[in-house]
Motif scaffolding. Structure first.
Motif, PDB file in Angstrom:
ATOM      1  N   LEU A 264     -32.748  20.666   2.924  1.00 10.77           N
ATOM      2  CA  LEU A 264     -34.206  20.747   3.023  1.00 10.77           C
ATOM      3  C   LEU A 264     -34.699  22.165   3.239  1.00 10.77           C
ATOM      4  O   LEU A 264     -35.624  22.629   2.561  1.00 10.77           O
ATOM      5  CB  LEU A 264     -34.704  19.842   4.160  1.00 10.77           C
ATOM      6  N   SER A 265     -34.092  22.875   4.178  1.00 14.35           N
ATOM      7  CA  SER A 265     -34.560  24.230   4.472  1.00 14.35           C
ATOM      8  C   SER A 265     -34.429  25.135   3.257  1.00 14.35           C
ATOM      9  O   SER A 265     -35.361  25.889   2.916  1.00 14.35           O
ATOM     10  CB  SER A 265     -33.780  24.816   5.653  1.00 14.35           C
ATOM     11  N   THR A 266     -33.293  25.060   2.581  1.00 11.94           N
ATOM     12  CA  THR A 266     -33.077  25.951   1.435  1.00 11.94           C
ATOM     13  C   THR A 266     -33.987  25.586   0.259  1.00 11.94           C
ATOM     14  O   THR A 266     -34.453  26.470  -0.462  1.00 11.94           O
ATOM     15  CB  THR A 266     -31.609  25.898   1.000  1.00 11.94           C
TER      16      THR A 266
ATOM     17  N   PHE B 112     -41.106  28.051  -1.801  1.00 13.24           N
ATOM     18  CA  PHE B 112     -42.349  28.537  -1.211  1.00 13.24           C
ATOM     19  C   PHE B 112     -42.273  29.929  -0.566  1.00 13.24           C
ATOM     20  O   PHE B 112     -43.290  30.447  -0.140  1.00 13.24           O
ATOM     21  CB  PHE B 112     -42.843  27.536  -0.155  1.00 13.24           C
ATOM     22  N   TRP B 113     -41.076  30.528  -0.463  1.00 16.15           N
ATOM     23  CA  TRP B 113     -40.954  31.838   0.191  1.00 16.15           C
ATOM     24  C   TRP B 113     -40.365  32.827  -0.806  1.00 16.15           C
ATOM     25  O   TRP B 113     -39.191  32.771  -1.134  1.00 16.15           O
ATOM     26  CB  TRP B 113     -40.057  31.717   1.432  1.00 16.15           C
ATOM     27  N   ARG B 114     -41.193  33.751  -1.269  1.00  9.95           N
ATOM     28  CA  ARG B 114     -40.779  34.704  -2.294  1.00  9.95           C
ATOM     29  C   ARG B 114     -39.656  35.617  -1.804  1.00  9.95           C
ATOM     30  O   ARG B 114     -38.837  36.078  -2.599  1.00  9.95           O
ATOM     31  CB  ARG B 114     -41.973  35.559  -2.738  1.00  9.95           C
ATOM     32  N   ARG B 115     -39.611  35.888  -0.519  1.00 11.17           N
ATOM     33  CA  ARG B 115     -38.631  36.834   0.023  1.00 11.17           C
ATOM     34  C   ARG B 115     -37.246  36.197   0.196  1.00 11.17           C
ATOM     35  O   ARG B 115     -36.247  36.901   0.362  1.00 11.17           O
ATOM     36  CB  ARG B 115     -39.134  37.358   1.366  1.00 11.17           C
ATOM     37  N   PHE B 116     -37.184  34.890   0.179  1.00 11.91           N
ATOM     38  CA  PHE B 116     -35.927  34.172   0.398  1.00 11.91           C
ATOM     39  C   PHE B 116     -34.860  34.657  -0.578  1.00 11.91           C
ATOM     40  O   PHE B 116     -35.120  34.796  -1.776  1.00 11.91           O
ATOM     41  CB  PHE B 116     -36.159  32.673   0.226  1.00 11.91           C
ATOM     42  N   ASN B 117     -33.649  34.915  -0.078  1.00 11.17           N
ATOM     43  CA  ASN B 117     -32.630  35.537  -0.916  1.00 11.17           C
ATOM     44  C   ASN B 117     -31.293  34.802  -0.850  1.00 11.17           C
ATOM     45  O   ASN B 117     -31.171  33.742  -0.243  1.00 11.17           O
ATOM     46  CB  ASN B 117     -32.451  37.017  -0.522  1.00 11.17           C
ATOM     47  N   THR B 118     -30.298  35.375  -1.490  1.00 10.41           N
ATOM     48  CA  THR B 118     -29.000  34.725  -1.610  1.00 10.41           C
ATOM     49  C   THR B 118     -28.340  34.497  -0.259  1.00 10.41           C
ATOM     50  O   THR B 118     -27.817  33.404   0.018  1.00 10.41           O
ATOM     51  CB  THR B 118     -28.061  35.575  -2.494  1.00 10.41           C
ATOM     52  N   ARG B 119     -28.351  35.512   0.587  1.00  7.94           N
ATOM     53  CA  ARG B 119     -27.712  35.349   1.895  1.00  7.94           C
ATOM     54  C   ARG B 119     -28.416  34.269   2.711  1.00  7.94           C
ATOM     55  O   ARG B 119     -27.761  33.459   3.389  1.00  7.94           O
ATOM     56  CB  ARG B 119     -27.712  36.667   2.662  1.00  7.94           C
ATOM     57  N   GLY B 120     -29.731  34.231   2.659  1.00  8.36           N
ATOM     58  CA  GLY B 120     -30.465  33.186   3.358  1.00  8.36           C
ATOM     59  C   GLY B 120     -30.104  31.796   2.845  1.00  8.36           C
ATOM     60  O   GLY B 120     -29.964  30.847   3.622  1.00  8.36           O
ATOM     61  N   THR B 121     -29.927  31.676   1.532  1.00  7.83           N
ATOM     62  CA  THR B 121     -29.541  30.390   0.952  1.00  7.83           C
ATOM     63  C   THR B 121     -28.176  29.953   1.451  1.00  7.83           C
ATOM     64  O   THR B 121     -27.991  28.796   1.868  1.00  7.83           O
ATOM     65  CB  THR B 121     -29.523  30.482  -0.585  1.00  7.83           C
TER      66      THR B 121
ATOM     67  N   ALA C 125     -40.984  35.742  -9.940  1.00  2.00           N
ATOM     68  CA  ALA C 125     -42.283  35.482 -10.568  1.00  2.00           C
ATOM     69  C   ALA C 125     -42.185  34.352 -11.596  1.00  2.00           C
ATOM     70  O   ALA C 125     -43.071  33.493 -11.690  1.00  2.00           O
ATOM     71  CB  ALA C 125     -42.794  36.761 -11.231  1.00  2.00           C
ATOM     72  N   GLU C 126     -41.095  34.346 -12.358  1.00  2.00           N
ATOM     73  CA  GLU C 126     -40.892  33.298 -13.359  1.00  2.00           C
ATOM     74  C   GLU C 126     -40.762  31.929 -12.697  1.00  2.00           C
ATOM     75  O   GLU C 126     -41.334  30.932 -13.178  1.00  2.00           O
ATOM     76  CB  GLU C 126     -39.633  33.594 -14.174  1.00  2.00           C
ATOM     77  N   MET C 127     -40.041  31.868 -11.583  1.00  2.00           N
ATOM     78  CA  MET C 127     -39.868  30.600 -10.882  1.00  2.00           C
ATOM     79  C   MET C 127     -41.196  30.096 -10.326  1.00  2.00           C
ATOM     80  O   MET C 127     -41.496  28.898 -10.380  1.00  2.00           O
ATOM     81  CB  MET C 127     -38.860  30.763  -9.745  1.00  2.00           C
ATOM     82  N   GLU C 128     -42.005  31.013  -9.809  1.00  2.00           N
ATOM     83  CA  GLU C 128     -43.287  30.620  -9.246  1.00  2.00           C
ATOM     84  C   GLU C 128     -44.200  30.027 -10.322  1.00  2.00           C
ATOM     85  O   GLU C 128     -44.809  28.969 -10.133  1.00  2.00           O
ATOM     86  CB  GLU C 128     -43.962  31.820  -8.579  1.00  2.00           C
ATOM     87  N   VAL C 129     -44.276  30.705 -11.462  1.00  2.00           N
ATOM     88  CA  VAL C 129     -45.121  30.212 -12.560  1.00  2.00           C
ATOM     89  C   VAL C 129     -44.574  28.890 -13.093  1.00  2.00           C
ATOM     90  O   VAL C 129     -45.320  27.932 -13.335  1.00  2.00           O
ATOM     91  CB  VAL C 129     -45.190  31.261 -13.685  1.00  2.00           C
ATOM     92  N   ARG C 130     -43.274  28.836 -13.273  1.00  2.00           N
ATOM     93  CA  ARG C 130     -42.658  27.642 -13.842  1.00  2.00           C
ATOM     94  C   ARG C 130     -42.811  26.432 -12.920  1.00  2.00           C
ATOM     95  O   ARG C 130     -43.122  25.322 -13.375  1.00  2.00           O
ATOM     96  CB  ARG C 130     -41.173  27.921 -14.091  1.00  2.00           C
TER      97      ARG C 130
END
Length: 522
Positions: free
Chosen positions: A421-423, A429-438, A509-514
């Motif tokens: 759920l968190s990932t 919804f969080w543009r800054r979220f990155n690979t390490r966070g995932t 940006a592509e993910m947000e639009v898509r």
């Protein structure tokens, strides 16, 4: 003990298996990856919503919740409330965005703007663990049901039937893929709804269509008396049990949006609109079902009494079959046997397909083959994985045979909420979220949940533990959600803050639009 007719029960179940196997063969996949994993996205919202209900209304719903209500009253019904309310998160936050962003699995979404290989591997590990925990609960349900309905009392006999259920389930997946499995779910949901509504009407008729009379008889035959109508009969004895209830509620409500076999269903429809409609159809169908389980649960207590239910093979899980026999005799018992078996088969088939698809698509195709695997080999690996998963779930089901199924499924919900759920929410919804966070979010939530379950009363330290003869429990709660879910969110957040610039701005940006518009999702 009731006078069962094993020949009749097995005959009704055999007819269902033969009919559905024929249908699975007729609609079997063409062999392409898109068809095998997602049925080419050709199901309507109504069809997929009913199939979603079939995926979700497992043996926990049909057997476990009815038994929990019959024995514990109001506290047992809390499972139904949690299972149903959790779909609001899917409707409002997940379904549309997930359908627009991914293709086959949850790993498609999580890895869209991250480093592909480590994130897909983590998503596959999470999917396999959650699916396995969910599947062993269904296998345990098969053992309990067989003990009661087919007059099989020995552990060896129950283990043999659990193995038979596993074999049939694997055949569904190998032959039909997502298309065949979906039609099995649709048929099974129709049978399940018909059976529960019929039992509810028969039961109400037995008490003169007076709900008050039914509830009064339930209280008279339960040692708890009128306490079955108010909270606290099971979870109100101490501060620890109250906290356990809060933990259970969090897991049930938040876990729905992280269940991999539910998330994968959003790819079987053509667009986001049909994905939303799927959730609406599923929610309405399950609302009717859970209202019926409330009557069936209290009715089982009123007709049979708590002592008879707990003394029957399968314990709490025997409440609905015992009720069917008292209300409708051997014929209704045979129908309930077929429906319960169908429920177990269909749910486990969906879980097996999801787990095998995740391994084949995320690990084999994108980690091992670096995204260059041909579709035929991907489908072949998925089928081989299904065989391995089926064997593992049979072993796990034999190990936990006799536990309350609804409780076991709640553990799967805790794993889903903790790992996924968190990932998912951070990715969407969080543009800054990155690979390490995932990676930190998935592995942190998954490992914390696993450790807490292993060292909880679920595994050791109490008479109803999986290993009752030993005691190495130090975590007091039976459901770890209240601790492991926040750990997952915290790990994802902290991992992102110290992860550095690992996110592609273009892909973000592509993910947000898509995700918001659906452009490029077809």
């Amino acid at each position: 003990m009731i006078d069962t007719n094993p020949v009749l029960n097995m005959s009704i179940f055999g007819v269902f298996v033969l009919i559905t196997l024929y249908m699975v063969y007729r609609v079997s996949s063409t062999g392409t990856a898109t068809d095998y994993f997602a049925a080419d996205g050709r199901f309507t919202g109504a069809q997929n919503g009913i199939a979603l209900s079939g995926d979700f209304l497992s043996a926990a719903s049909f057997l476990g919740i009815a038994g929990a209500i019959a024995v514990h009253g109001y506290d047992g019904f809390l499972y139904s409330i949690g299972f149903l309310v959790g779909w609001l998160i899917n409707l409002l936050l997940v379904a549309e965005l997930l359908r627009n962003t991914g293709q086959f699995t949850m790993g498609d979404v999580l890895s869209f703007r991250m480093r592909q290989r480590p994130v897909r591997a983590a998503a596959a590990v999470s999917t396999l663990v959650i699916s396995f925990v969910y599947m062993i609960a269904q296998m345990a349900g098969a053992g309990s049901l067989v003990a009661l309905l087919l007059d099989v009392h020995s552990s060896g006999g129950q283990a043999l039937v659990i193995g038979g259920v596993g074999v049939v389930m694997v055949v569904y997946v190998l032959v039909g893929g997502m298309k065949g499995t979906t039609w099995v779910q649709i048929i099974k949901t129709g049978m399940l709804m018909l059976c529960t509504v019929m039992m509810t009407l028969f039961l109400m008729g037995k008490f003169g269509f007076s709900l008050t009379s039914l509830l009064q008889h339930a209280a008279e035959k339960n040692p708890l008396g009128d306490r079955i109508f108010s909270p606290g009969a099971k979870y109100g004895q101490s501060d620890v049990t109250k906290l356990d209830f809060v933990s259970l509620s969090l897991a049930l409500v938040l876990g729905v949006a992280g269940l991999p076999h539910v998330l994968m269903r959003f790819y079987t429809v053509p667009d986001a609109l049909q994905a939303r409609r799927s959730v609406v159809w599923a929610t309405c169908t399950m609302a009717v079902f859970y209202l019926c389980t409330l009557v069936i649960g209290y009715g089982a207590g009123a007709v049979n009494g708590t002592k008879a239910i707990l003394a029957a093979p399968g314990g709490e899980n025997s409440a609905a079959p015992l009720l069917a026999f008292r209300v409708g005799g051997t014929v209704l018992l045979g129908i309930v046997a077929a429906v319960a078996f169908a429920t177990i088969l269909a749910v486990v088939a969906g879980l097996t397909l999801t787990a095998s698809a995740s391994f084949a698509h995320d690990v084999y195709a994108n980690v091992v083959k670096h995204g260059k695997a041909d579709p035929d080999s991907e489908v072949r690996v998925a089928r081989l994985t299904a065989l391995v998963i089926g064997a593992a779930s049979i072993f796990g089901g034999i190990l936990v045979n006799g536990q309350n199924i609804a409780f076991l499924v709640s553990l799967a919900f805790a794993f889903a909420a903790s790992a996924n759920l968190s990932t998912l929410l951070f990715s969407l919804f969080w543009r800054r979220f990155n690979t390490r966070g995932t990676l930190w979010g998935i592995y942190g939530g998954l490992s914390s949940c696993l450790v807490l379950v292993i060292f909880s009363p679920v595994v050791s330290g109490s008479p109803d533990s999986i290993l009752p003869g030993v005691d190495f429990a130090w975590f007091p709660l039976s459901n770890p959600g209240i601790v492991s879910i926040p750990i997952s969110f915290l790990c994802g957040y902290v991992g992102t803050l110290i992860g550095g610039g690992q996110v592609s701005e273009k892909r973000t940006a592509e993910m947000e639009v898509r995700s918001l518009t659906g452009i490029g999702s077809s």
